[in-house]
Design a protein around this motif. Structure first.
Motif, PDB file in Angstrom:
ATOM      1  N   ILE A 195       0.841  -1.201   0.000  1.00  0.00           N
ATOM      2  CA  ILE A 195       0.000   0.000   0.000  1.00  0.00           C
ATOM      3  C   ILE A 195       0.877   1.253   0.000  1.00  0.00           C
ATOM      4  CG2 ILE A 195      -1.601   1.359   1.434  1.00  0.00           C
ATOM      5  CD1 ILE A 195      -2.826  -1.476   2.231  1.00  0.00           C
ATOM      6  N   SER A 196       1.903   1.270   0.838  1.00  0.00           N
ATOM      7  CA  SER A 196       2.812   2.419   0.888  1.00  0.00           C
ATOM      8  C   SER A 196       3.548   2.611  -0.432  1.00  0.00           C
ATOM      9  CB  SER A 196       3.838   2.246   2.011  1.00  0.00           C
ATOM     10  OG  SER A 196       3.207   2.299   3.249  1.00  0.00           O
ATOM     11  N   LYS A 197       3.978   1.514  -1.025  1.00  0.00           N
ATOM     12  CA  LYS A 197       4.717   1.585  -2.285  1.00  0.00           C
ATOM     13  C   LYS A 197       3.838   2.153  -3.400  1.00  0.00           C
ATOM     14  CE  LYS A 197       7.792  -1.209  -5.106  1.00  0.00           C
ATOM     15  NZ  LYS A 197       8.394  -2.516  -5.285  1.00  0.00           N
ATOM     16  N   ILE A 198       2.613   1.663  -3.506  1.00  0.00           N
ATOM     17  CA  ILE A 198       1.697   2.174  -4.524  1.00  0.00           C
ATOM     18  C   ILE A 198       1.399   3.648  -4.257  1.00  0.00           C
ATOM     19  CG2 ILE A 198      -0.633   2.005  -5.496  1.00  0.00           C
ATOM     20  CD1 ILE A 198      -0.466  -1.044  -4.966  1.00  0.00           C
ATOM     21  N   ASN A 199       1.191   3.970  -2.988  1.00  0.00           N
ATOM     22  CA  ASN A 199       0.902   5.348  -2.591  1.00  0.00           C
ATOM     23  C   ASN A 199       2.033   6.292  -2.984  1.00  0.00           C
ATOM     24  OD1 ASN A 199      -0.234   7.561  -1.358  1.00  0.00           O
ATOM     25  ND2 ASN A 199      -0.701   6.486   0.532  1.00  0.00           N
ATOM     26  N   SER A 200       3.283   5.844  -2.800  1.00  0.00           N
ATOM     27  CA  SER A 200       4.421   6.719  -3.123  1.00  0.00           C
ATOM     28  C   SER A 200       4.705   6.774  -4.628  1.00  0.00           C
ATOM     29  CB  SER A 200       5.669   6.277  -2.361  1.00  0.00           C
ATOM     30  OG  SER A 200       6.133   5.039  -2.835  1.00  0.00           O
ATOM     31  N   GLU A 201       4.416   5.696  -5.346  1.00  0.00           N
ATOM     32  CA  GLU A 201       4.689   5.680  -6.786  1.00  0.00           C
ATOM     33  C   GLU A 201       3.577   6.325  -7.613  1.00  0.00           C
ATOM     34  OE1 GLU A 201       6.007   1.826  -8.150  1.00  0.00           O
ATOM     35  OE2 GLU A 201       7.475   1.697  -6.536  1.00  0.00           O
ATOM     36  N   PHE A 202       2.384   6.420  -7.042  1.00  0.00           N
ATOM     37  CA  PHE A 202       1.249   7.053  -7.712  1.00  0.00           C
ATOM     38  C   PHE A 202       0.611   8.055  -6.740  1.00  0.00           C
ATOM     39  CE2 PHE A 202       1.747   2.855  -9.545  1.00  0.00           C
ATOM     40  CZ  PHE A 202       1.718   3.102 -10.911  1.00  0.00           C
ATOM     41  N   PRO A 203       1.336   9.103  -6.347  1.00  0.00           N
ATOM     42  CA  PRO A 203       0.863   9.983  -5.275  1.00  0.00           C
ATOM     43  C   PRO A 203      -0.466  10.687  -5.553  1.00  0.00           C
ATOM     44  CG  PRO A 203       2.823  10.889  -6.312  1.00  0.00           C
ATOM     45  CD  PRO A 203       2.616   9.532  -6.885  1.00  0.00           C
ATOM     46  N   THR A 204      -0.776  10.962  -6.812  1.00  0.00           N
ATOM     47  CA  THR A 204      -2.014  11.684  -7.080  1.00  0.00           C
ATOM     48  C   THR A 204      -3.203  10.780  -7.376  1.00  0.00           C
ATOM     49  OG1 THR A 204      -1.412  11.901  -9.417  1.00  0.00           O
ATOM     50  CG2 THR A 204      -0.801  13.721  -7.955  1.00  0.00           C
ATOM     51  N   ASP A 205      -2.947   9.556  -7.800  1.00  0.00           N
ATOM     52  CA  ASP A 205      -4.065   8.673  -8.135  1.00  0.00           C
ATOM     53  C   ASP A 205      -3.894   7.253  -7.617  1.00  0.00           C
ATOM     54  OD1 ASP A 205      -2.019   7.999  -9.841  1.00  0.00           O
ATOM     55  OD2 ASP A 205      -3.249   7.928 -11.647  1.00  0.00           O
ATOM     56  N   PHE A 206      -3.213   7.109  -6.464  1.00  0.00           N
ATOM     57  CA  PHE A 206      -2.979   5.780  -5.894  1.00  0.00           C
ATOM     58  C   PHE A 206      -4.272   5.033  -5.624  1.00  0.00           C
ATOM     59  CE2 PHE A 206      -3.309   8.643  -2.305  1.00  0.00           C
ATOM     60  CZ  PHE A 206      -4.142   7.957  -1.442  1.00  0.00           C
ATOM     61  N   ASN A 207      -5.307   5.769  -5.224  1.00  0.00           N
ATOM     62  CA  ASN A 207      -6.543   5.086  -4.833  1.00  0.00           C
ATOM     63  C   ASN A 207      -7.334   4.548  -6.028  1.00  0.00           C
ATOM     64  OD1 ASN A 207      -7.383   7.539  -5.761  1.00  0.00           O
ATOM     65  ND2 ASN A 207      -8.595   8.067  -3.962  1.00  0.00           N
ATOM     66  N   SER A 208      -6.899   4.854  -7.244  1.00  0.00           N
ATOM     67  CA  SER A 208      -7.567   4.270  -8.408  1.00  0.00           C
ATOM     68  C   SER A 208      -6.805   3.046  -8.933  1.00  0.00           C
ATOM     69  CB  SER A 208      -7.709   5.312  -9.520  1.00  0.00           C
ATOM     70  OG  SER A 208      -6.435   5.687 -10.006  1.00  0.00           O
ATOM     71  N   HIS A 209      -5.651   2.779  -8.349  1.00  0.00           N
ATOM     72  CA  HIS A 209      -4.866   1.619  -8.790  1.00  0.00           C
ATOM     73  C   HIS A 209      -5.549   0.343  -8.292  1.00  0.00           C
ATOM     74  CE1 HIS A 209      -1.567  -1.133  -9.416  1.00  0.00           C
ATOM     75  NE2 HIS A 209      -0.949  -0.193 -10.114  1.00  0.00           N
ATOM     76  N   PRO A 210      -5.827  -0.620  -9.189  1.00  0.00           N
ATOM     77  CA  PRO A 210      -6.556  -1.823  -8.765  1.00  0.00           C
ATOM     78  C   PRO A 210      -5.865  -2.606  -7.654  1.00  0.00           C
ATOM     79  CG  PRO A 210      -5.922  -1.951 -11.105  1.00  0.00           C
ATOM     80  CD  PRO A 210      -5.503  -0.619 -10.607  1.00  0.00           C
ATOM     81  N   GLU A 211      -4.541  -2.674  -7.657  1.00  0.00           N
ATOM     82  CA  GLU A 211      -3.859  -3.435  -6.611  1.00  0.00           C
ATOM     83  C   GLU A 211      -3.881  -2.702  -5.268  1.00  0.00           C
ATOM     84  OE1 GLU A 211      -3.077  -6.579  -6.589  1.00  0.00           O
ATOM     85  OE2 GLU A 211      -3.688  -6.747  -8.679  1.00  0.00           O
ATOM     86  N   TYR A 212      -3.970  -1.373  -5.299  1.00  0.00           N
ATOM     87  CA  TYR A 212      -4.133  -0.609  -4.055  1.00  0.00           C
ATOM     88  C   TYR A 212      -5.472  -0.988  -3.416  1.00  0.00           C
ATOM     89  CZ  TYR A 212      -4.767   3.305  -0.869  1.00  0.00           C
ATOM     90  OH  TYR A 212      -4.986   4.064   0.267  1.00  0.00           O
ATOM     91  N   ILE A 213      -6.514  -1.000  -4.250  1.00  0.00           N
ATOM     92  CA  ILE A 213      -7.852  -1.346  -3.751  1.00  0.00           C
ATOM     93  C   ILE A 213      -7.868  -2.783  -3.230  1.00  0.00           C
ATOM     94  CG2 ILE A 213     -10.258  -1.675  -4.475  1.00  0.00           C
ATOM     95  CD1 ILE A 213      -9.712   0.657  -6.507  1.00  0.00           C
ATOM     96  N   GLU A 214      -7.265  -3.701  -3.977  1.00  0.00           N
ATOM     97  CA  GLU A 214      -7.200  -5.106  -3.549  1.00  0.00           C
ATOM     98  C   GLU A 214      -6.436  -5.252  -2.231  1.00  0.00           C
ATOM     99  OE1 GLU A 214      -8.488  -7.998  -4.770  1.00  0.00           O
ATOM    100  OE2 GLU A 214      -9.566  -6.911  -6.326  1.00  0.00           O
ATOM    101  N   ALA A 215      -5.302  -4.565  -2.124  1.00  0.00           N
ATOM    102  CA  ALA A 215      -4.482  -4.669  -0.913  1.00  0.00           C
ATOM    103  C   ALA A 215      -5.215  -4.105   0.298  1.00  0.00           C
ATOM    104  CB  ALA A 215      -3.141  -3.954  -1.114  1.00  0.00           C
TER     105      ALA A 215
END
Length: 165
Positions: free
Chosen positions: A105-125
């Motif tokens: 979750i932290s990795k996705i959040n830092s790599e996609f700071p403006t749209d992390f919450n739309s990343h499917p793996e963020y939602i899954e995690a």
């Protein structure tokens, strides 16, 4: 030892479909051995597919072993990490799964700071983490135990984070 990936996938799928789990395990052990011997890595999407097939047949121990080998061999993706965490959860290794999911979750959040919450793996995690905290709450079987209340709060909060998306 070079692995013929197409042949491997056909054989694995056939063994899994016919519930020949011993043969599927042998094939996966060969796959693991080949990961450290080959000069041609497995494409990430194919690795993710193999893990999904194992999960679909509820072969969590083998899924964990294969995912671990993928990660050790440098084959990494958000989905492989999430699938690794799923296997840990299904095998009852909750603390390890929490660590992997929080890191993902932290990795996705830092790599996609403006749209992390739309990343499917963020939602899954996040969803898996909520499921995990809920399971920890259920496992305690004592609602007045202080940690139990914390598990419930974390579960609700994590599920709500996904719901808001």
């Amino acid at each position: 030892m070079e692995l013929n990936l197409n042949e491997f996938k056909i054989n694995l799928q056939n063994h899994l479909d016919s519930f020949a789990f011993e043969e599927a395990t042998k094939l996966c052990n060969e796959l693991i051995s080949s990961l450290f011997q080959t000069t041609q890595p497995i494409p990430t999407k194919e690795a993710e597919k193999i893990l999904q097939w194992l999960r679909n047949k509820r072969m969590f121990s083998l899924m964990l072993k294969v995912a671990d080998a993928f990660l050790q061999s440098g084959l990494e993706s958000y989905k492989i990490n999430r699938q690794y965490a799923q296997a840990l959860i299904d095998l009852g290794s909750y603390t390890s799964a929490i660590s992997i999911l929080q890191n993902l979750i932290s990795k996705i959040n830092s790599e996609f700071p403006t749209d992390f919450n739309s990343h499917p793996e963020y939602i899954e995690a996040k969803g898996l983490l909520g499921r995990l905290y809920k399971q920890l709450y259920v496992n305690v079987k004592n609602p007045s135990f202080p940690q139990s209340i914390d598990f419930l709060r974390k579960g609700i909060s994590t599920y709500y984070d996904v719901y808001k998306i």
